[in-house]
Design a protein around this motif. Sequence first.
Motif, short mmCIF file in Angstrom:
data_model
loop_
_atom_site.label_atom_id
_atom_site.label_comp_id
_atom_site.label_asym_id
_atom_site.label_seq_id
_atom_site.Cartn_x
_atom_site.Cartn_y
_atom_site.Cartn_z
N TRP A 25 0.83 -1.20 0.00
CA TRP A 25 0.00 0.00 0.00
C TRP A 25 0.87 1.25 0.00
O TRP A 25 0.62 2.19 -0.75
CB TRP A 25 -0.92 -0.01 1.22
CG TRP A 25 -1.72 1.23 1.35
CD1 TRP A 25 -2.89 1.52 0.71
CD2 TRP A 25 -1.41 2.37 2.16
NE1 TRP A 25 -3.31 2.77 1.08
CE2 TRP A 25 -2.43 3.31 1.97
CE3 TRP A 25 -0.36 2.67 3.03
CZ2 TRP A 25 -2.42 4.54 2.61
CZ3 TRP A 25 -0.36 3.90 3.66
CH2 TRP A 25 -1.39 4.81 3.46
N PHE A 26 1.91 1.27 0.83
CA PHE A 26 2.78 2.43 0.92
C PHE A 26 3.51 2.67 -0.40
O PHE A 26 3.61 3.81 -0.86
CB PHE A 26 3.79 2.25 2.06
CG PHE A 26 4.75 3.39 2.16
CD1 PHE A 26 4.35 4.61 2.67
CD2 PHE A 26 6.05 3.25 1.73
CE1 PHE A 26 5.23 5.67 2.76
CE2 PHE A 26 6.94 4.30 1.80
CZ PHE A 26 6.54 5.52 2.32
N LEU A 27 4.01 1.61 -1.02
CA LEU A 27 4.72 1.77 -2.30
C LEU A 27 3.78 2.24 -3.40
O LEU A 27 4.16 3.06 -4.25
CB LEU A 27 5.40 0.46 -2.69
CG LEU A 27 6.58 0.06 -1.81
CD1 LEU A 27 7.10 -1.33 -2.22
CD2 LEU A 27 7.69 1.09 -1.88
N ALA A 28 2.54 1.76 -3.40
CA ALA A 28 1.57 2.21 -4.39
C ALA A 28 1.22 3.68 -4.18
O ALA A 28 1.12 4.45 -5.14
CB ALA A 28 0.30 1.36 -4.31
N LEU A 29 1.07 4.10 -2.93
CA LEU A 29 0.80 5.50 -2.61
C LEU A 29 1.96 6.38 -3.04
O LEU A 29 1.77 7.44 -3.66
CB LEU A 29 0.55 5.64 -1.11
CG LEU A 29 0.16 7.01 -0.60
CD1 LEU A 29 -1.26 7.34 -1.04
CD2 LEU A 29 0.26 7.03 0.91
N LEU A 30 3.16 5.96 -2.77
CA LEU A 30 4.34 6.70 -3.13
C LEU A 30 4.46 6.83 -4.66
O LEU A 30 4.71 7.92 -5.19
CB LEU A 30 5.58 6.00 -2.57
CG LEU A 30 6.89 6.72 -2.67
CD1 LEU A 30 6.89 7.99 -1.83
CD2 LEU A 30 8.01 5.80 -2.22
N TYR A 33 1.82 9.38 -6.04
CA TYR A 33 2.15 10.79 -5.87
C TYR A 33 3.39 11.20 -6.63
O TYR A 33 3.45 12.31 -7.16
CB TYR A 33 2.28 11.13 -4.39
CG TYR A 33 0.93 11.31 -3.75
CD1 TYR A 33 0.13 12.39 -4.08
CD2 TYR A 33 0.44 10.38 -2.86
CE1 TYR A 33 -1.12 12.54 -3.52
CE2 TYR A 33 -0.81 10.52 -2.30
CZ TYR A 33 -1.59 11.61 -2.64
OH TYR A 33 -2.83 11.76 -2.10
N LEU A 34 4.39 10.34 -6.70
CA LEU A 34 5.61 10.71 -7.40
C LEU A 34 5.46 10.68 -8.92
O LEU A 34 6.06 11.49 -9.62
CB LEU A 34 6.77 9.80 -6.98
CG LEU A 34 7.24 9.98 -5.55
CD1 LEU A 34 8.34 8.97 -5.24
CD2 LEU A 34 7.74 11.39 -5.30
N LEU A 35 4.66 9.78 -9.43
CA LEU A 35 4.51 9.65 -10.88
C LEU A 35 3.23 10.29 -11.39
O LEU A 35 3.28 11.23 -12.19
CB LEU A 35 4.55 8.17 -11.27
CG LEU A 35 5.83 7.42 -10.92
CD1 LEU A 35 5.67 5.95 -11.21
CD2 LEU A 35 7.00 8.00 -11.67
N THR A 36 2.10 9.83 -10.94
CA THR A 36 0.82 10.27 -11.49
C THR A 36 0.53 11.73 -11.20
O THR A 36 0.19 12.48 -12.10
CB THR A 36 -0.32 9.39 -10.92
OG1 THR A 36 0.02 8.03 -11.12
CG2 THR A 36 -1.62 9.69 -11.60
N GLU A 37 0.67 12.14 -9.97
CA GLU A 37 0.36 13.52 -9.62
C GLU A 37 1.32 14.50 -10.28
O GLU A 37 0.91 15.55 -10.75
CB GLU A 37 0.38 13.70 -8.11
CG GLU A 37 -0.75 12.98 -7.39
CD GLU A 37 -2.11 13.56 -7.73
OE1 GLU A 37 -2.22 14.78 -7.87
OE2 GLU A 37 -3.05 12.77 -7.85
#
Length: 51
Positions: A25-30, A33-37
Amino acid sequence: MTGMHRGQPGLSPLALFLVGGATTWFLALLAHYLLTERLGARRRRRRRAAR
């Protein structure tokens, strides 16, 4: 004793599931935010500059 049992960590299956789930979950969240946003923000800035 087989080789499969020697490689198992000393955690219960539930603990492994929780640690693995939290890590995933943490890696997906990271990554979100780092790529998609960031890519979305760049595209929005380009559109505003083109007007």
